[in-house]
Design a protein around this motif. Structure first.
Motif, PDB file in Angstrom:
ATOM      1  N   ASP A  75       5.271  12.251  -2.728  1.00 27.43           N
ATOM      2  CA  ASP A  75       5.634  11.175  -1.811  1.00 27.43           C
ATOM      3  C   ASP A  75       5.834   9.870  -2.564  1.00 27.43           C
ATOM      4  N   TYR A 132      10.967   5.774   4.123  1.00 23.40           N
ATOM      5  CA  TYR A 132      10.466   4.534   3.534  1.00 23.40           C
ATOM      6  C   TYR A 132      11.539   3.449   3.526  1.00 23.40           C
ATOM      7  N   GLN A 185       2.055   3.673   3.370  1.00 16.73           N
ATOM      8  CA  GLN A 185       1.130   4.711   3.798  1.00 16.73           C
ATOM      9  C   GLN A 185       0.909   4.608   5.301  1.00 16.73           C
ATOM     10  N   ASN A 186       0.743   5.739   5.963  1.00 19.56           N
ATOM     11  CA  ASN A 186       0.726   5.783   7.432  1.00 19.56           C
ATOM     12  C   ASN A 186      -0.644   5.603   8.066  1.00 19.56           C
ATOM     13  N   ALA A 190      -5.062   2.040   5.886  1.00 20.51           N
ATOM     14  CA  ALA A 190      -4.188   1.108   5.172  1.00 20.51           C
ATOM     15  C   ALA A 190      -4.081  -0.213   5.930  1.00 20.51           C
ATOM     16  N   ARG A 227       0.882  -1.180   0.000  1.00 19.78           N
ATOM     17  CA  ARG A 227       0.000   0.000   0.000  1.00 19.78           C
ATOM     18  C   ARG A 227       0.905   1.210   0.000  1.00 19.78           C
ATOM     19  N   THR A 228       0.898   1.938  -1.099  1.00 18.74           N
ATOM     20  CA  THR A 228       1.818   3.063  -1.229  1.00 18.74           C
ATOM     21  C   THR A 228       1.136   4.373  -0.848  1.00 18.74           C
ATOM     22  N   THR A 229       1.871   5.463  -0.975  1.00 17.70           N
ATOM     23  CA  THR A 229       1.440   6.772  -0.480  1.00 17.70           C
ATOM     24  C   THR A 229       0.391   7.411  -1.391  1.00 17.70           C
ATOM     25  N   ASN A 230      -0.248   8.466  -0.892  1.00 18.23           N
ATOM     26  CA  ASN A 230      -1.362   9.086  -1.623  1.00 18.23           C
ATOM     27  C   ASN A 230      -0.979  10.310  -2.443  1.00 18.23           C
TER      28      ASN A 230
END
Length: 348
Positions: free
Chosen positions: A13, A137, A88-89, A93, A6-9
């Motif tokens: 980023d 990351y 993703q934080n 997620a 699950r990567t960042t939005n």
């Protein structure tokens, strides 16, 4: 092994996370890797060879609300992933991969989600790792045991296939860019908020000066929501720019910017894309901190004049926008001039 990431939005980023994604691909060359990302981030990753599959997560469309997220979780559950890595934080997620019944779930201890993870990675304390976000990351991978050591990286590259470069050049020419002309791209918006945006008349002043010296074509890039900014810049320019604001998608941006020669803009996703496709970048920073989010390239000049309140990281300035007001056209022109001179020499 099947890995879900699950990567960042945010686009910027997402580019700063590329070294981590490439490290995962290198460590598990035979794994089936899928990336869950917002549609526009998935478009950025499409040609980067970091995964086998891109899964678009659209919380404003197909995956809206609790039922939409449950639909996505069900789709992921059916694919029987072995492990999930959360770049993703957000709590969401961790909830998603928990609902997808993925047996191993790795992520930082953020947003009250630790009870949903099987490998809880302690958040780096201030000063433990370098400030730039790319290390955030990579450190997650190191602490998870997926990376032996974190190496410095001076350039994050976005690969753009030759066919897309050629199509982008044709599109620019059809839009009014002169074939063979020097091309200055301007990104005057920022999705994060207006606090990141330099003043439109000052962008116009710099564009006028550089255009008068180099006979360059000035191209405005931005989303439809930034049309007002583009209109304000165009109104102050002595020669009309090529205004592509709202006429292109994020998916098109890497190829389009790869066909330009210089980028001038705010701290934004477009800034990171421009740097990653190899353009010299002049980046105006105000409420954010270049130590954390400067583009990862040796070809960048940062322009910033910090008042006492910077960096505040606010989306909108509650006072007089003094961090941006302090940046003058002279400062930005001076930062752009060496790149422009170098480009002109290279072009003969």
């Amino acid at each position: 092994m099947k890995i879900l990431i699950r990567t960042t939005n945010w686009v910027g980023d997402a580019i700063m996370a590329l070294p981590a994604l490439r490290a995962v691909r290198k460590r598990f060359p035979d794994a089936e890797i899928a990336i869950v990302a917002r549609p526009y981030v998935a478009d950025i990753y499409r040609d980067q060879a970091v995964c086998n599959k891109l899964i678009a997560y659209d919380p404003k469309g197909l995956h809206a609300g609790i039922f939409g997220r449950e639909r996505l979780a069900s789709e992921l559950r059916a694919q029987k992933f072995d492990v999930a890595l959360l770049l993703q934080n957000a709590f969401d997620a961790a909830w998603l991969v928990w609902r997808a019944n993925i047996p191993e779930r790795i992520g930082y201890a953020r947003d009250g989600r630790s009870f949903l993870l099987t490998k809880i990675v302690p958040l780096p304390m201030h000063g433990e790792i370098p400030a730039h976000e790319k290390f955030y990351y990579l450190e997650l991978l190191r602490r998870a045991g997926w990376l032996d050591s974190v190496q410095e990286e001076t350039f994050i590259e976005l690969c753009v296939p030759g066919e897309k470069r050629r199509s982008a050049d044709e599109f620019l020419c059809k839009s009014g860019v002169r074939r063979g002309a020097l091309r200055i791209a301007i990104g005057a918006g920022a999705s994060y908020g207006s606090a990141k945006c330099w003043l439109p008349p000052r962008f116009a002043e710099v564009a006028n000066r550089l255009q008068s010296e180099s006979d360059a074509d000035v191209i405005l890039f931005g989303t439809a929501a930034e049309a007002g900014v583009a209109t304000a810049i165009s109104a102050e320019m002595r020669r009309s720019p090529i205004d592509l604001t709202g006429k292109t998608a994020i998916a098109d941006l890497p190829a389009l910017l790869s066909q330009c020669h210089l980028f001038i803009g705010n701290d934004s996703g477009a800034m990171h894309v421009a740097a990653a496709v190899g353009l010299p970048v002049v980046a105006v920073f105000g409420p954010t901190d270049p130590e954390g989010t400067a583009p990862v390239t040796p070809r960048c000049n940062i322009v910033q004049r910090k008042p006492y309140c910077s960096p505040c990281f606010l989306r909108r300035c509650p006072t007089d926008h003094r961090c941006m007001a302090a940046v003058t056209p002279d400062m930005v022109e001076a930062a752009a001039r060496p790149w422009l001179s170098s480009i002109q020499v290279q072009r003969g």
